[in-house]
Motif scaffolding. Structure first.
Motif, PDB file in Angstrom:
ATOM      1  N   PRO A 195      -7.607   5.954   6.463  1.00 45.58           N
ATOM      2  CA  PRO A 195      -7.365   5.757   5.027  1.00 45.58           C
ATOM      3  C   PRO A 195      -5.877   5.890   4.719  1.00 45.58           C
ATOM      4  O   PRO A 195      -5.119   6.492   5.491  1.00 45.58           O
ATOM      5  CB  PRO A 195      -8.179   6.864   4.362  1.00 45.58           C
ATOM      6  N   GLU A 249      -7.945  -3.082  -5.668  1.00 47.93           N
ATOM      7  CA  GLU A 249      -8.583  -2.333  -4.589  1.00 47.93           C
ATOM      8  C   GLU A 249      -7.649  -1.254  -4.036  1.00 47.93           C
ATOM      9  O   GLU A 249      -8.062  -0.121  -3.775  1.00 47.93           O
ATOM     10  CB  GLU A 249      -8.987  -3.288  -3.447  1.00 47.93           C
ATOM     11  N   ASP A 260      -7.985   8.807  -3.371  1.00 47.13           N
ATOM     12  CA  ASP A 260      -7.253   9.706  -2.479  1.00 47.13           C
ATOM     13  C   ASP A 260      -6.522  10.799  -3.253  1.00 47.13           C
ATOM     14  O   ASP A 260      -6.272  11.894  -2.723  1.00 47.13           O
ATOM     15  CB  ASP A 260      -6.225   8.913  -1.649  1.00 47.13           C
ATOM     16  N   GLU A 294      -9.135  -1.214   2.737  1.00 49.26           N
ATOM     17  CA  GLU A 294      -9.938  -0.372   1.840  1.00 49.26           C
ATOM     18  C   GLU A 294     -11.421  -0.470   2.191  1.00 49.26           C
ATOM     19  O   GLU A 294     -12.150   0.533   2.151  1.00 49.26           O
ATOM     20  CB  GLU A 294      -9.709  -0.794   0.386  1.00 49.26           C
ATOM     21  N   GLN A 344      -7.347   1.484  -6.560  1.00 47.16           N
ATOM     22  CA  GLN A 344      -8.585   2.256  -6.636  1.00 47.16           C
ATOM     23  C   GLN A 344      -8.673   3.255  -5.488  1.00 47.16           C
ATOM     24  O   GLN A 344      -9.042   4.419  -5.694  1.00 47.16           O
ATOM     25  CB  GLN A 344      -9.787   1.314  -6.603  1.00 47.16           C
ATOM     26  N   GLU A 345      -8.322   2.812  -4.255  1.00 50.29           N
ATOM     27  CA  GLU A 345      -8.355   3.748  -3.123  1.00 50.29           C
ATOM     28  C   GLU A 345      -7.332   4.870  -3.341  1.00 50.29           C
ATOM     29  O   GLU A 345      -7.604   6.032  -3.049  1.00 50.29           O
ATOM     30  CB  GLU A 345      -8.052   3.045  -1.798  1.00 50.29           C
ATOM     31  N   HIS A 346      -6.160   4.508  -3.878  1.00 52.14           N
ATOM     32  CA  HIS A 346      -5.141   5.530  -4.118  1.00 52.14           C
ATOM     33  C   HIS A 346      -5.627   6.561  -5.133  1.00 52.14           C
ATOM     34  O   HIS A 346      -5.392   7.765  -4.975  1.00 52.14           O
ATOM     35  CB  HIS A 346      -3.856   4.873  -4.615  1.00 52.14           C
ATOM     36  N   THR A 404     -12.130   1.675   5.245  1.00 50.77           N
ATOM     37  CA  THR A 404     -12.283   3.091   4.889  1.00 50.77           C
ATOM     38  C   THR A 404     -13.705   3.379   4.422  1.00 50.77           C
ATOM     39  O   THR A 404     -14.329   4.365   4.841  1.00 50.77           O
ATOM     40  CB  THR A 404     -11.278   3.469   3.783  1.00 50.77           C
ATOM     41  N   LEU A 405     -14.252   2.517   3.563  1.00 54.62           N
ATOM     42  CA  LEU A 405     -15.634   2.678   3.098  1.00 54.62           C
ATOM     43  C   LEU A 405     -16.623   2.526   4.249  1.00 54.62           C
ATOM     44  O   LEU A 405     -17.629   3.241   4.318  1.00 54.62           O
ATOM     45  CB  LEU A 405     -15.935   1.659   1.998  1.00 54.62           C
ATOM     46  N   ARG A 427       0.829  -1.208   0.000  1.00 58.08           N
ATOM     47  CA  ARG A 427       0.000   0.000   0.000  1.00 58.08           C
ATOM     48  C   ARG A 427       0.862   1.256   0.000  1.00 58.08           C
ATOM     49  O   ARG A 427       0.543   2.230  -0.679  1.00 58.08           O
ATOM     50  CB  ARG A 427      -0.941  -0.031   1.212  1.00 58.08           C
TER      51      ARG A 427
END
Length: 435
Positions: free
Chosen positions: A343, A184, A192, A407, A187-189, A410-411, A155
């Protein structure tokens, strides 16, 4: 105290963020090991005073410097090791692996006690205390060497724009297909990346809410009272048994209980969940504090001695019960929860701030209980009944994070903070599908 100040400085969010941004997660762990070796060496090699009229000046100056440096390294490691572990672990094992951090601490405490017991009678020219402190260099070197062979955090690597290296690390860490997990993370990155993750953003909105939760968890982990036992336990045992040698027995018994009671947490944190362990842990510590306060006030204040041997052993069981309940619950789970709740873009800052809160609480608990014991005696433990009521309320208020990827957590917190908005979005998505 000096050690805690060094740790609090290292865990101060700007300091931690600077170290991790320059060195990376893996590099920060290796650097922490090197700094720890330096701090231990300075303490072990502190010279004997040359001026008999000033017997402590030279010795204590170098000793204090070594303590501050060693404390700095432990602050850096305590803010990085749980995060690194949480970022490389699969969801089904993340709780157990981060709990291993607390388990290692309990084992280290016991090894330090046994070394001190064996070496306390060593005579000059070196003195046993020097060998006890010098022994700390061994785990420091092991950490540095082991760190060189550790894979990087996938990550963190994605956050640094290195998805290929992240993929290689995931392939080393997993036996199954990692493409979905990497997708995943990426996608979060990307989500962000729409904001810069500044300090202003970190200290506002949902990030500020997460920060408040994390700081509360880590402060309560200290204020629940565990280190009142660890720091002042020998004095408490002396008062219960009326024997100046009882303190050594406390150190041995508490160390054994702490180690073996942490083991169930390794297996239960991913099965029962974080919040379940925290709830039962708080209830157990609350009950044991109440028992100790009641018996202590009745039987051990002012050397009344009106109670029989049952009171001594009941108080001993209450102390062991308190340590047991802390060891499987609030002890490890506070680190687990804080390492996984933020996050990616704010994880370093968030965990640094919560770790700093833990060390601030550690300093407070080192200062306040001795003063409270002097004035209130065993009634001090009613205060810990109250703080553990807060621990229970906190645990009952938190959402569960087990079996979720970082991830997904975070959601989950986004949904928890904005239930109405998220429900409206889900309904809109369903309507668009129907159309």
């Amino acid at each position: 105290m000096i050690f805690g100040v060094g740790a609090a400085v290292a865990a101060f969010p700007p300091v931690m963020d600077c170290c991790v941004s320059k060195l990376g997660r893996k590099g920060a762990v290796i650097f922490g090991g090197l700094v720890f070796c330096l701090g231990a060496a300075l303490q072990a090699l502190a010279p004997q005073p040359k001026d008999p009229k000033d017997p402590k000046a030279i010795n204590m100056a170098m000793m204090l410097l070594g303590r501050i440096i060693a404390g700095f390294s432990v602050g850096l490691l305590s803010g990085n090791a749980p995060v690194y572990t949480s970022e490389i672990a699969p969801p089904a094992l993340r709780g157990a692996l981060v709990t291993g951090f607390q388990f290692a601490i309990t084992v280290g405490i016991m090894i330090a006690f046994l070394l001190a017991l064996v070496l306390e009678d060593v005579e000059k020219p070196y003195g046993g205390w020097r060998w006890v402190i010098a022994a700390q260099i061994v785990p420091g070197i092991m950490l540095v060497i082991g760190g060189i062979f550790m894979p990087g955090s996938p990550r963190y690597l994605v956050q640094q724009g290195k998805p290929r290296q992240a993929l290689r690390c995931l392939l080393l860490l997993r036996s199954e297909d990692v493409r979905e997990e990497l997708a995943e993370i990426c996608q979060e990155h990307e989500m962000d990346s729409t904001t810069k993750g500044t300090w202003v953003e970190f200290c506002s909105g949902d990030s500020l809410k997460l920060l408040g939760i994390g700081v509360s968890i880590q402060l309560l982990q200290q204020l629940c009272g565990i280190n009142a036992f660890m720091y002042d336990g020998p004095l408490i045992f002396d008062k219960i048994f009326g024997n100046e040698h009882a303190g050594r027995l406390f150190t041995l018994v508490s160390g054994v209980v702490n180690i073996f009671a942490t083991i169930p947490g390794l297996f239960l944190v991913d099965k029962c969940g974080r919040t379940v362990l925290m709830k039962w842990s708080a209830v157990g510590m609350m009950f044991c504090s109440g028992v100790l306060a009641s018996i202590g006030d009745l039987c051990f204040e002012d050397d009344i001695g009106t109670c029989g041997p049952w009171a001594k052993w009941t108080a001993t069981l209450a102390i062991c019960g308190f340590i047991l309940n802390f060891a499987y619950g609030w002890g490890p789970v506070a680190w687990v929860y804080c390492a996984e709740m933020f996050p990616q873009k704010h994880r370093t800052k968030g965990v640094a701030a919560t770790t700093d809160a833990n060390w601030v609480g550690n300093i407070l608990i080192a200062f306040l209980p001795p003063l409270m014991f002097d004035n209130w005696g065993f009634n001090t433990f009613w205060v810990f009944v109250g703080t553990n009521c807060l621990c229970l309320f906190c645990a009952m208020s938190l959402p569960e994070t087990k079996d979720k990827s970082l991830e997904e957590i975070t959601l989950m917190f986004n949904h928890w903070f904005h239930p109405g908005e998220c429900k409206a979005t889900e309904n809109a998505d369903v309507d668009s599908v129907d159309a």
